[in-house]
Design a protein around this motif. Structure first.
Motif, mmCIF file in Angstrom:
data_model
loop_
_atom_site.group_PDB
_atom_site.id
_atom_site.type_symbol
_atom_site.label_atom_id
_atom_site.label_comp_id
_atom_site.label_asym_id
_atom_site.label_seq_id
_atom_site.Cartn_x
_atom_site.Cartn_y
_atom_site.Cartn_z
ATOM 1 N N ALA A 113 26.885 33.351 51.693
ATOM 2 C CA ALA A 113 25.621 33.296 52.439
ATOM 3 C C ALA A 113 25.796 32.542 53.745
ATOM 4 O O ALA A 113 26.564 31.588 53.841
ATOM 5 C CB ALA A 113 24.538 32.628 51.598
ATOM 6 N N ASP A 114 25.042 32.979 54.743
ATOM 7 C CA ASP A 114 25.073 32.398 56.085
ATOM 8 C C ASP A 114 23.817 31.560 56.281
ATOM 9 O O ASP A 114 22.699 32.088 56.193
ATOM 10 C CB ASP A 114 25.140 33.526 57.115
ATOM 11 C CG ASP A 114 25.478 33.051 58.510
ATOM 12 O OD1 ASP A 114 24.919 32.020 58.930
ATOM 13 O OD2 ASP A 114 26.287 33.714 59.178
ATOM 14 N N GLU A 115 23.991 30.282 56.541
ATOM 15 C CA GLU A 115 22.809 29.421 56.672
ATOM 16 C C GLU A 115 22.081 29.637 57.989
ATOM 17 O O GLU A 115 20.882 29.378 58.083
ATOM 18 C CB GLU A 115 23.199 27.942 56.513
ATOM 19 C CG GLU A 115 23.770 27.257 57.715
ATOM 20 C CD GLU A 115 23.851 25.755 57.522
ATOM 21 O OE1 GLU A 115 23.882 25.049 58.563
ATOM 22 O OE2 GLU A 115 23.890 25.270 56.391
ATOM 23 N N ALA A 116 22.769 30.129 59.011
ATOM 24 C CA ALA A 116 22.124 30.333 60.315
ATOM 25 C C ALA A 116 21.225 31.568 60.316
ATOM 26 O O ALA A 116 20.177 31.566 60.951
ATOM 27 C CB ALA A 116 23.185 30.447 61.406
ATOM 28 N N THR A 117 21.625 32.605 59.596
ATOM 29 C CA THR A 117 20.882 33.865 59.620
ATOM 30 C C THR A 117 20.163 34.160 58.308
ATOM 31 O O THR A 117 19.358 35.094 58.241
ATOM 32 C CB THR A 117 21.834 35.034 59.911
ATOM 33 O OG1 THR A 117 22.816 35.100 58.857
ATOM 34 C CG2 THR A 117 22.529 34.840 61.252
ATOM 35 N N ALA A 118 20.485 33.412 57.245
ATOM 36 C CA ALA A 118 19.948 33.640 55.885
ATOM 37 C C ALA A 118 20.393 34.978 55.319
ATOM 38 O O ALA A 118 19.786 35.490 54.374
ATOM 39 C CB ALA A 118 18.425 33.526 55.857
ATOM 40 N N LEU A 119 21.457 35.557 55.855
ATOM 41 C CA LEU A 119 21.978 36.811 55.339
ATOM 42 C C LEU A 119 22.927 36.546 54.174
ATOM 43 O O LEU A 119 23.685 35.581 54.180
ATOM 44 C CB LEU A 119 22.699 37.592 56.438
ATOM 45 C CG LEU A 119 21.817 38.065 57.604
ATOM 46 C CD1 LEU A 119 22.666 38.780 58.645
ATOM 47 C CD2 LEU A 119 20.693 38.975 57.114
ATOM 48 N N LEU A 120 22.868 37.437 53.183
ATOM 49 C CA LEU A 120 23.699 37.336 51.998
ATOM 50 C C LEU A 120 24.679 38.508 52.007
ATOM 51 O O LEU A 120 24.277 39.665 52.161
ATOM 52 C CB LEU A 120 22.830 37.370 50.738
ATOM 53 C CG LEU A 120 23.504 37.156 49.394
ATOM 54 C CD1 LEU A 120 24.107 35.749 49.310
ATOM 55 C CD2 LEU A 120 22.495 37.359 48.263
ATOM 56 N N TYR A 121 25.974 38.193 51.846
ATOM 57 C CA TYR A 121 27.024 39.200 51.886
ATOM 58 C C TYR A 121 27.758 39.259 50.549
ATOM 59 O O TYR A 121 27.675 38.342 49.737
ATOM 60 C CB TYR A 121 28.037 38.866 52.987
ATOM 61 C CG TYR A 121 27.469 38.736 54.374
ATOM 62 C CD1 TYR A 121 27.146 39.858 55.131
ATOM 63 C CD2 TYR A 121 27.273 37.476 54.944
ATOM 64 C CE1 TYR A 121 26.632 39.734 56.415
ATOM 65 C CE2 TYR A 121 26.759 37.350 56.222
ATOM 66 C CZ TYR A 121 26.439 38.472 56.959
ATOM 67 O OH TYR A 121 25.927 38.344 58.221
ATOM 68 N N GLU A 122 28.534 40.327 50.374
ATOM 69 C CA GLU A 122 29.407 40.438 49.222
ATOM 70 C C GLU A 122 30.738 41.032 49.654
ATOM 71 O O GLU A 122 30.844 41.665 50.721
ATOM 72 C CB GLU A 122 28.781 41.302 48.130
ATOM 73 C CG GLU A 122 28.636 42.761 48.502
ATOM 74 C CD GLU A 122 28.085 43.626 47.379
ATOM 75 O OE1 GLU A 122 27.698 43.061 46.331
ATOM 76 O OE2 GLU A 122 28.046 44.858 47.555
ATOM 77 N N ALA A 123 31.749 40.830 48.813
ATOM 78 C CA ALA A 123 33.062 41.427 49.049
ATOM 79 C C ALA A 123 33.756 41.581 47.703
ATOM 80 O O ALA A 123 33.608 40.731 46.816
ATOM 81 C CB ALA A 123 33.896 40.555 49.985
ATOM 82 N N ASP A 124 34.491 42.658 47.566
ATOM 83 C CA ASP A 124 35.273 42.875 46.358
ATOM 84 C C ASP A 124 36.621 42.182 46.493
ATOM 85 O O ASP A 124 37.250 42.219 47.569
ATOM 86 C CB ASP A 124 35.494 44.368 46.121
ATOM 87 C CG ASP A 124 34.214 45.095 45.747
ATOM 88 O OD1 ASP A 124 33.300 44.434 45.200
ATOM 89 O OD2 ASP A 124 34.120 46.303 46.014
ATOM 90 N N VAL A 125 37.071 41.589 45.409
ATOM 91 C CA VAL A 125 38.375 40.925 45.412
ATOM 92 C C VAL A 125 39.477 41.923 45.787
ATOM 93 O O VAL A 125 40.465 41.561 46.440
ATOM 94 C CB VAL A 125 38.635 40.287 44.038
ATOM 95 C CG1 VAL A 125 40.087 39.840 43.909
ATOM 96 C CG2 VAL A 125 37.690 39.106 43.817
ATOM 97 N N ALA A 126 39.300 43.185 45.413
ATOM 98 C CA ALA A 126 40.298 44.208 45.719
ATOM 99 C C ALA A 126 40.481 44.422 47.219
ATOM 100 O O ALA A 126 41.513 44.954 47.655
ATOM 101 C CB ALA A 126 39.915 45.529 45.044
ATOM 102 N N ASP A 127 39.471 44.036 48.025
ATOM 103 C CA ASP A 127 39.555 44.207 49.474
ATOM 104 C C ASP A 127 40.210 43.036 50.189
ATOM 105 O O ASP A 127 40.414 43.091 51.397
ATOM 106 C CB ASP A 127 38.158 44.445 50.050
ATOM 107 C CG ASP A 127 37.589 45.793 49.648
ATOM 108 O OD1 ASP A 127 38.362 46.749 49.531
ATOM 109 O OD2 ASP A 127 36.359 45.896 49.448
ATOM 110 N N PHE A 128 40.512 41.969 49.453
ATOM 111 C CA PHE A 128 41.214 40.847 50.067
ATOM 112 C C PHE A 128 42.628 41.262 50.445
ATOM 113 O O PHE A 128 43.262 42.082 49.763
ATOM 114 C CB PHE A 128 41.276 39.659 49.099
ATOM 115 C CG PHE A 128 40.000 38.859 49.012
ATOM 116 C CD1 PHE A 128 40.029 37.468 49.128
ATOM 117 C CD2 PHE A 128 38.758 39.466 48.804
ATOM 118 C CE1 PHE A 128 38.871 36.715 49.040
ATOM 119 C CE2 PHE A 128 37.603 38.728 48.724
ATOM 120 C CZ PHE A 128 37.654 37.346 48.839
ATOM 121 N N VAL A 129 43.136 40.684 51.528
ATOM 122 C CA VAL A 129 44.476 41.009 52.013
ATOM 123 C C VAL A 129 45.477 40.059 51.360
ATOM 124 O O VAL A 129 45.263 38.843 51.353
ATOM 125 C CB VAL A 129 44.547 40.853 53.546
ATOM 126 C CG1 VAL A 129 45.956 41.156 54.058
ATOM 127 C CG2 VAL A 129 43.532 41.770 54.213
#
Length: 301
Positions: free
Chosen positions: A280-296
């Motif tokens: 989560a971004d405290e400046a914009t209050a936006l919540l994101y997600e990411a799959d572990v499989a997409d990590f490099v």
């Protein structure tokens, strides 16, 4: 009359369309997906998130300094559970606690929540504290803590710390087994130090145990571990790091992958099951997600 109404409607539509058009486009990195926007409460200045171990689709969040000592039960789409007793006031107030500078939240093996009042931008605080509390119901309006634990860094001998060692802020807390771990946020370099607390006796100031140091290439601002303790995610302001935890004495010894992301001021990260993380971004209050499989994989760009 109809012409006036039609013209007025056009004006309103014009300003409305321009209002939305004025919002900056959301620029996402590969693997980063927008989940939603946080509701009233954690939208103010969120700085911690952790998944409940007692309730499905519940994540506990809190705000930074400036808010009351309050935690918020949030669904994974960012919406906030309403308080049953105080419908106009979201969140659960923790009676007797103080929000001096809350920076992260974690959950212990036995289900206790850990609220970390460890923010120390000035490197001068002598009242760093962890609150341990039973997880309340998502709609509870009030609760209180079970324990209040004061901690200190054994290496810090002056308050504030000297400029060359301005490294005693902490915004990242996680648990492994029955122990609580802290990652320091540095202003003298781009590394972090790992500390551990394994004594929960009240009535004294606990000296933290220094375990290791790791070069993050940025400032540690959030962390979380899987309930089984096998994986750890750590956030800087532009990268999520994933660690394979093989030794509780050295949890950062085995970095396995990373995910660069885009955000204004991300300071909260949590596992949403073993294969996905929310942040989560405290400046914009936006919540994101990411799959572990997409990590490099670590070492690749």
């Amino acid at each position: 009359m109809h012409r006036v109404w039609f013209a007025s409607t056009l004006v309103v539509a014009f300003f409305a369309s321009n209002l939305f058009a004025a919002d900056p486009p959301i620029d996402l990195a590969p693997g980063q997906r927008l989940v939603g926007k946080l509701g009233v409460g954690p939208a103010a200045e969120n700085s911690g998130i952790v998944r409940s171990r007692n309730h499905d689709n519940v994540f506990w969040m809190h705000n930074d300094s400036g808010d009351e000592p309050r935690i918020y039960a949030v669904r994974r789409d960012g919406s906030v559970y309403p308080s049953e007793r105080y419908p106009d006031t979201p969140g659960t107030l923790i009676g007797g606690a103080i929000n001096c500078d809350w920076e992260d939240i974690a959950v212990m093996q036995d289900g206790l929540l850990v609220v970390a009042d460890l923010g120390n931008n000035s490197n001068a605080r002598r009242d760093l504290v962890l609150y341990l509390l039973d997880e309340p119901e998502p709609t509870a309006g009030r609760t209180t803590f079970r324990k209040k634990l004061f901690v200190r860094y054994p290496e810090q001998t002056t308050y504030p710390a000297p400029e060359h060692d301005f490294n005693y802020d902490c915004e990242s807390v996680f648990t492994l087994g029955e122990n609580i771990y802290l990652l320091t946020k540095h202003r003298s370099d781009t590394a972090t130090r790992v500390y551990r607390l394994n004594d929960f006796t009240e009535g004294k100031t606990h000296e933290l145990e220094l375990l290791e140091r790791f070069e993050l290439g940025g400032q540690a601002v959030a962390a979380d571990a899987l309930p089984d303790g096998t994986r750890l995610v750590v956030a800087t302001y532009d990268t999520l790091w994933l660690f394979d935890v093989r030794d509780a004495d050295h949890p950062l010894a085995h970095p396995i992958s990373r995910l660069p992301f885009k955000g204004d001021n991300v300071e909260a990260v949590a596992f949403d099951g073993p294969d996905r993380v929310l942040f989560a971004d405290e400046a914009t209050a936006l919540l994101y997600e990411a799959d572990v499989a997409d990590f490099v994989p670590y070492g690749e760009r």
